[in-house]
Design an enzyme around this catalytic site. Structure first.
Site, short mmCIF file in Angstrom:
data_model
loop_
_atom_site.label_atom_id
_atom_site.label_comp_id
_atom_site.label_asym_id
_atom_site.label_seq_id
_atom_site.Cartn_x
_atom_site.Cartn_y
_atom_site.Cartn_z
N ASP A 144 0.81 -1.22 0.00
CA ASP A 144 0.00 0.00 0.00
C ASP A 144 0.85 1.27 0.00
O ASP A 144 0.35 2.35 -0.31
CB ASP A 144 -0.95 0.01 1.21
CG ASP A 144 -2.03 -1.05 1.11
OD1 ASP A 144 -2.11 -1.71 0.06
OD2 ASP A 144 -2.78 -1.22 2.09
N MET A 188 -5.61 -2.98 -5.23
CA MET A 188 -5.57 -2.92 -3.76
C MET A 188 -5.01 -1.58 -3.25
O MET A 188 -4.29 -0.88 -3.97
CB MET A 188 -4.73 -4.05 -3.20
CG MET A 188 -5.49 -5.33 -2.96
SD MET A 188 -4.42 -6.53 -2.13
CE MET A 188 -5.60 -7.82 -1.79
N ARG A 190 -5.98 -0.10 0.72
CA ARG A 190 -7.14 0.10 1.59
C ARG A 190 -7.46 1.57 1.83
O ARG A 190 -8.58 2.02 1.61
CB ARG A 190 -6.85 -0.60 2.92
CG ARG A 190 -8.04 -0.84 3.75
CD ARG A 190 -7.72 -1.78 4.88
NE ARG A 190 -6.38 -1.61 5.41
CZ ARG A 190 -5.65 -2.61 5.88
NH1 ARG A 190 -6.12 -3.83 5.86
NH2 ARG A 190 -4.44 -2.39 6.37
N GLN A 296 -1.59 -9.16 -7.09
CA GLN A 296 -0.73 -7.98 -7.11
C GLN A 296 0.28 -7.95 -5.96
O GLN A 296 1.21 -7.16 -5.98
CB GLN A 296 -1.57 -6.70 -7.13
CG GLN A 296 -2.46 -6.51 -5.92
CD GLN A 296 -3.70 -5.71 -6.22
OE1 GLN A 296 -3.62 -4.54 -6.51
NE2 GLN A 296 -4.86 -6.34 -6.12
#
Ligand code: F6P
Length: 403
Positions: A144, A188, A190, A296
């Site tokens: 992330d 992705m 979050r 991913q």
């Protein structure tokens, strides 16, 4: 010194390279001090169950270490486990300390993301208050890329490399028919849109797609999205949209499961399919959605060599910090902005300053319309995906390391 190392949170392609970095750096200490390195299965949760393994058994072999670096996911297993506030209840901390002391551990190294740094901060703080000499150091990782205080996080570059490779192949596939089409790719991330934003990198290779990019950092409505798609279809036969899983339109409860993990983070999935149905019913053209899902973060056949090298160096640096007697620190990477060449140095910061904070994608790099990323971001992303790592193959299939 006796080290224990564990992995925690969502996996990446580079987290095992950090484990190898920790192991190798700790072994190097052996020339002047007696050193032992234990692995802990399933993070802090496994520690509480005393799930220790002897890393020397398999990692003393250089071929095994090379294979482990090319193996996706957390070879030691993972967990999503939140330590309680020690002011409210320190019974679990007493148990952790008793276990660490029983096994003679001097330093506990935790490879993880934001939530894992919460564990590093709380545990190191409590141990220090108790005057315990046990050190706790955090090694960053997350696809992330949302940890504060570091230029980027290990694992991110490999995820970007997979994303750009996959999107460029999707772009070719989407161009074959004469009919207008829309493809929505759900990516992705979050709370932060770094990975989705990195799809703008394809412009460095002359692509015009993705024509539309949406991040959780921006406002998002289905109506606005459909208008953007209609507009893009005027100039592009095939419109590719990169959409972050964290994008939350006002009617998100129509497609979200409402299920959360142990940290209270909602499982995000479904925006791509939802938007696909909206395009089909409102625009009526050929439309597909692709959810990249766990691929991913586990596609190590497309890992970035730069990413794996830096991940290992972060692990090494954590050992140095622990050997210096530091605790409650997280390793960071700093980019030299004054150098024409990409240069990273390794440093550290208080884990408490990284824990539970989200480093969002810079608003300045999102275009005013909120559906594209500006060119400045390209030079930030580009160095992170450099270099190829060939998978080790066996019978025509990838060979992975397993403890
Ligand atoms: O670790 C970050 C992350 O990969 C997010 O991008 C994603 O939303 C989440 O983990 C998924 O978590 P899980 O592995 O529990 O499905």
């Amino acid at each position: 010194m006796r080290f224990a190392v564990a992995q925690s949170g969502g996996p990446t392609c580079a987290i095992n390279a950090s484990l190898v970095g920790v192991y190798e750096a700790a072994c190097e200490l052996r020339s002047h001090t007696h050193t032992e390195i234990l692995g802990v299965l399933h993070g802090i949760q496994g520690l509480l169950d005393e799930q220790f393994i002897d890393l020397d058994k398999s990692l003393s072999d250089a071929d095994n270490r090379a294979l482990l670096c090319r193996t996706p996911a957390t070879a030691l297993g993972s967990c999503r486990f939140r330590l309680p506030d020690p002011q409210q209840d320190d019974s679990i901390y007493k148990k952790v300390r008793a276990i660490l002391e029983k096994h003679g551990i001097d330093a506990f190294l935790y490879i993880g993301g934001n939530d894992s740094m919460d564990t590093v901060a709380k545990l190191s703080g409590w141990l220090a208050e108790q005057n315990s000499p046990i050190r706790v150091i955090g090694v960053p990782k997350t696809i992330d890329n949302d940890l504060t205080g570091t230029d980027h996080t290990p694992g991110f570059g490999s995820a970007v490399k997979y994303l750009t490779m996959t999107l460029s192949e999707i772009i070719r596939d989407s161009a074959v028919y004469c009919v207008p089409s829309v493809l929505i790719c759900e990516i992705m991330g979050r709370d932060a849109g770094w990975l989705t934003a990195s799809s703008c990198l394809l412009r460095a290779n002359g692509e015009t797609a993705p024509q539309l990019i949406y991040l959780p950092e921006g406002e998002f409505t289905v109506e606005g999205f459909l208008n953007d798609v209609r507009e893009a279809m005027k100039t592009h036969k095939s419109v590719i949209c990169a959409v972050s899983e964290g994008v939350t339109p006002p009617d998100a409860d129509l497609f979200r499961s409402g299920v959360s993990d142990a940290y209270g983070h909602a499982y995000l999935s479904g925006i791509g399919k939802y938007l696909e149905n909206q395009v089909r019913s409102e625009i009526g053209c050929k439309v597909r959605s692709v959810e990249l899902n766990v691929m991913q973060r586990c596609s190590s056949h497309l890992a970035s060599a730069t990413d794996l090298t830096e991940a290992a160096a972060c692990g090494r640096h954590a050992v140095t910090l622990a050997a210096q007697g530091l605790t409650g620190r997280m390793v960071t990477m700093q980019r030299d902005d004054n150098s024409a060449e990409y240069r990273i140095t390794f440093s550290d910061m208080a884990a408490k300053d990284a824990a539970n904070y989200i480093r969002t994608f810079p608003k300045a790099w999102i275009t005013p319309a909120g559906n594209q990323i500006s060119d400045e971001a390209i030079s930030y992303f580009l160095p992170l995906i450099q270099g190829e790592v060939l998978p080790v193959m066996e019978n025509g299939m990838p060979k992975h390391f397993r403890f």
